[in-house]
Write a protein that holds these residues in place. Structure first.
Motif, short mmCIF file in Angstrom:
data_model
loop_
_atom_site.label_atom_id
_atom_site.label_comp_id
_atom_site.label_asym_id
_atom_site.label_seq_id
_atom_site.Cartn_x
_atom_site.Cartn_y
_atom_site.Cartn_z
N LEU A 13 0.71 -1.23 0.19
CA LEU A 13 0.00 -0.06 -0.01
C LEU A 13 0.81 1.28 0.01
O LEU A 13 0.51 2.27 -0.56
CB LEU A 13 -0.93 -0.02 1.09
N SER A 14 2.08 1.05 0.60
CA SER A 14 2.75 2.51 0.53
C SER A 14 3.71 2.45 -0.52
O SER A 14 3.96 3.81 -0.77
CB SER A 14 3.35 2.39 2.04
N LEU A 15 4.40 1.58 -0.91
CA LEU A 15 5.13 1.53 -2.10
C LEU A 15 4.68 0.98 -3.45
O LEU A 15 5.72 0.94 -4.33
CB LEU A 15 6.64 0.94 -1.51
N GLY A 16 3.75 0.51 -3.49
CA GLY A 16 3.11 -0.36 -4.55
C GLY A 16 3.30 0.66 -5.66
O GLY A 16 3.53 0.25 -6.97
N ALA A 17 2.95 1.97 -5.65
CA ALA A 17 2.81 2.93 -6.95
C ALA A 17 4.39 3.15 -7.40
O ALA A 17 4.64 3.26 -8.62
CB ALA A 17 2.21 4.28 -6.38
N VAL A 18 5.38 3.02 -6.36
CA VAL A 18 6.72 3.10 -6.80
C VAL A 18 7.32 1.90 -7.58
O VAL A 18 7.78 2.11 -8.62
CB VAL A 18 7.66 3.41 -5.75
N PHE A 19 6.81 0.70 -7.21
CA PHE A 19 6.90 -0.56 -7.71
C PHE A 19 6.29 -0.53 -9.42
O PHE A 19 6.89 -0.77 -10.16
CB PHE A 19 6.37 -1.68 -7.01
N VAL A 20 4.99 -0.08 -9.28
CA VAL A 20 4.67 0.01 -10.59
C VAL A 20 5.20 0.96 -11.59
O VAL A 20 5.57 0.54 -12.86
CB VAL A 20 3.28 0.50 -10.48
N LEU A 21 5.72 2.19 -10.95
CA LEU A 21 6.48 3.10 -11.89
C LEU A 21 7.75 2.46 -12.36
O LEU A 21 8.06 2.65 -13.70
CB LEU A 21 6.77 4.42 -10.75
N GLN A 169 -7.09 -22.89 -9.83
CA GLN A 169 -8.13 -21.89 -9.35
C GLN A 169 -7.61 -20.99 -8.05
O GLN A 169 -8.29 -20.91 -6.84
CB GLN A 169 -9.17 -22.81 -8.61
N VAL A 170 -6.48 -20.34 -8.47
CA VAL A 170 -5.76 -19.36 -7.37
C VAL A 170 -6.38 -17.78 -7.84
O VAL A 170 -6.61 -17.89 -9.19
CB VAL A 170 -4.26 -19.54 -7.60
N PRO A 171 -6.34 -17.19 -7.20
CA PRO A 171 -6.62 -15.68 -7.55
C PRO A 171 -5.65 -15.14 -8.34
O PRO A 171 -4.39 -15.79 -8.40
CB PRO A 171 -6.39 -15.01 -6.22
N LEU A 172 -6.09 -14.34 -9.34
CA LEU A 172 -5.00 -13.76 -10.38
C LEU A 172 -3.76 -13.10 -9.68
O LEU A 172 -2.63 -13.30 -10.12
CB LEU A 172 -5.55 -12.67 -11.25
N HIS A 173 -3.97 -12.54 -8.50
CA HIS A 173 -2.73 -11.96 -7.76
C HIS A 173 -1.71 -12.92 -7.55
O HIS A 173 -0.57 -12.79 -7.69
CB HIS A 173 -3.22 -11.30 -6.42
N HIS A 174 -2.10 -14.04 -6.92
CA HIS A 174 -1.31 -15.14 -6.64
C HIS A 174 -0.85 -15.75 -7.74
O HIS A 174 0.40 -16.11 -7.90
CB HIS A 174 -1.90 -16.15 -5.77
N LEU A 326 7.43 -8.61 -18.18
CA LEU A 326 7.75 -8.57 -16.82
C LEU A 326 7.79 -7.26 -16.12
O LEU A 326 7.26 -7.04 -15.01
CB LEU A 326 9.03 -9.51 -16.19
N GLY A 327 8.00 -6.13 -16.68
CA GLY A 327 7.50 -4.68 -16.32
C GLY A 327 6.28 -4.59 -16.11
O GLY A 327 5.91 -3.45 -15.34
N LEU A 328 5.34 -5.22 -16.63
CA LEU A 328 3.92 -4.93 -16.39
C LEU A 328 3.48 -5.53 -15.17
O LEU A 328 2.43 -5.51 -14.61
CB LEU A 328 3.15 -5.55 -17.61
N VAL A 329 4.27 -6.71 -14.70
CA VAL A 329 3.85 -7.56 -13.63
C VAL A 329 3.42 -6.60 -12.23
O VAL A 329 2.44 -6.93 -11.67
CB VAL A 329 4.90 -8.49 -13.01
N PRO A 330 4.58 -5.79 -11.94
CA PRO A 330 4.22 -5.03 -10.69
C PRO A 330 2.61 -4.23 -10.55
O PRO A 330 1.87 -4.14 -9.80
CB PRO A 330 5.20 -4.15 -10.60
N TYR A 334 -0.09 -5.06 -8.15
CA TYR A 334 -0.74 -3.98 -7.54
C TYR A 334 -2.46 -3.81 -7.65
O TYR A 334 -3.06 -3.69 -6.73
CB TYR A 334 -0.20 -2.72 -7.82
N VAL A 335 -2.75 -3.93 -8.87
CA VAL A 335 -4.24 -3.85 -9.08
C VAL A 335 -4.87 -5.16 -8.59
O VAL A 335 -5.83 -4.81 -7.55
CB VAL A 335 -4.41 -3.71 -10.53
N THR A 336 -4.47 -6.29 -8.65
CA THR A 336 -5.05 -7.36 -8.41
C THR A 336 -4.91 -7.65 -6.73
O THR A 336 -6.06 -7.91 -6.10
CB THR A 336 -4.64 -8.69 -8.80
N GLY A 337 -3.71 -7.16 -6.02
CA GLY A 337 -3.87 -7.27 -4.86
C GLY A 337 -4.65 -6.30 -4.06
O GLY A 337 -5.28 -6.48 -2.88
N LEU A 338 -4.76 -5.03 -4.58
CA LEU A 338 -5.55 -3.98 -4.14
C LEU A 338 -6.99 -4.26 -4.08
O LEU A 338 -7.80 -4.11 -3.11
CB LEU A 338 -5.61 -2.72 -4.84
#
Length: 352
Positions: A13-21, A169-174, A326-330, A334-338
């Motif tokens: 939650l605190s650094l996810g946006a930086v990881f995405v960037l 049958q795992v969530p997309l995030h996992h 792989l650069g799209l994975v963060p 981030y979206v699926t985890g949120l």
């Protein structure tokens, strides 16, 4: 493992946006040269491959005719197989990389000039590597990468504790985290090593010496000294490393200056291939120093390979494509985890 879950969640939650960037800018930088040519064709894209190129010396003469008495031409990047151009860097002896000047390899005409550090792709590069905060930003990126690596490992541990080896049958995030975790981890680790050379180099030297190439050599000058010229320097470097493709030339900037040439060596080939370097006296043509790829230590090769592994170029076009994806994975994580967190929070609020 609630504490690990909460820590994993807090980091996301605190650094996810930086990881995405970092991920998105990294995807763009995989094709930095190509995108830069597309965005600036008038500066960086020759109209067609030159069947008969003007010599590098003629191109240098064209550039030198446009420089002032206070300026020097300090560096040359030669065209590759694609319709690329001669790239010259000019500036003062103190600030040698001030402007980029390009020359068409077919016509020999000057194409354009751009201040070094300008352009969209350069902006993206500095944002990815330093957040436009100078060297402190580079260090910050390195430690942010360590936190990202922790987030990936903690996510893997949480998934393991809950589901074991089952991937159905795992969530997309996992699913994204598990399937992309290993290759993304390689990209993240190499990025950390590149961003923190003050720690990387001493650590590597524990296992293998880092010799580098001594560039403190000087040319011997006297009253009869005459520069051998760029074409002669290129010929001597090719003789020293037969079959090698010259990629770049550091040009002498003062009377005692030297020629510093980098060549892509012919052997070994493929992803094991590397670059050799030659240093020449600008007057006698004497080889003052050389470093063949095959003679480099394991530590030297490791440090040289880091950037190619990080950007995928060490593994060819397919490697670059994989790293770009792989650069799209963060972003996906981030979206699926949120979404998972918001869904869980909603259920908790609805529970009496």
């Amino acid at each position: 493992m609630k504490w690990l879950y909460r820590l994993h969640l807090w980091v996301a939650l605190s650094l996810g946006a930086v990881f995405v960037l970092l991920g998105l800018t990294g995807s763009l930088l995989v094709y930095q040269s190509t995108l830069d040519r597309w965005l600036n064709p008038e500066l960086l894209q020759a109209e067609a491959p030159a069947e008969k190129r003007v010599t590098a010396a003629d191109a240098l003469e064209t550039v030198e005719a446009r420089t002032t008495d206070e300026e020097v031409v300090s560096f040359l990047s030669l065209p590759g197989a694609h319709p690329a151009v001669y790239r010259f860097y000019i500036g003062t002896p103190e600030r040698s990389f001030d402007r980029l000047v390009t020359v068409d390899p077919a016509s020999g005409e000057l194409m354009g000039v751009r201040p070094v550090g300008k352009g969209l792709m350069r902006f993206v590069h500095v944002l990815h590597f330093r957040l436009h905060l100078g060297r402190s930003g580079q260090t910050l990126i390195g430690f942010t990468g360590l936190i990202l690596l922790f987030s990936m490992i903690s996510g893997g541990v949480l998934w393991w504790r809950r589901r074991g080896y089952r991937l159905r049958q795992v969530p997309l995030h996992h699913g994204f985290g598990v399937y992309a975790g290993l290759p993304l981890g390689v990209v993240v680790i190499t990025g950390i090593l590149l961003a923190l050379p003050q720690y990387t180099r001493p650590a590597v030297e524990w296992f293998s010496p880092l010799s580098g190439l001594d560039l403190d050599h000087q040319s011997q000058v006297d009253e009869t000294s005459k520069d051998i010229g760029l074409e002669q320097a290129l010929r001597l470097a090719r003789e020293d490393m037969p079959g090698g493709e010259i990629r770049s030339v550091g040009l002498p900037r003062e009377p005692e200056g030297i020629y510093r040439l980098t060549l892509r060596e012919a052997t070994p080939s493929g992803w094991l291939a590397g670059s050799g370097r030659v240093v020449l006296d600008r007057y006698s043509g004497e080889v003052l120093a050389q470093q063949h790829w095959s003679e480099q230590s394991g530590g030297d090769r490791f440090m040289s390979a880091l950037r190619g592994i990080h950007g995928g170029s060490a593994f060819g076009a397919w490697g670059q494509a994989v790293v770009a994806l792989l650069g799209l994975v963060p972003l996906l994580l981030y979206v699926t985890g949120l979404r998972l967190w918001l869904r869980r929070r909603t259920r908790q609020q609805q529970t009496p």
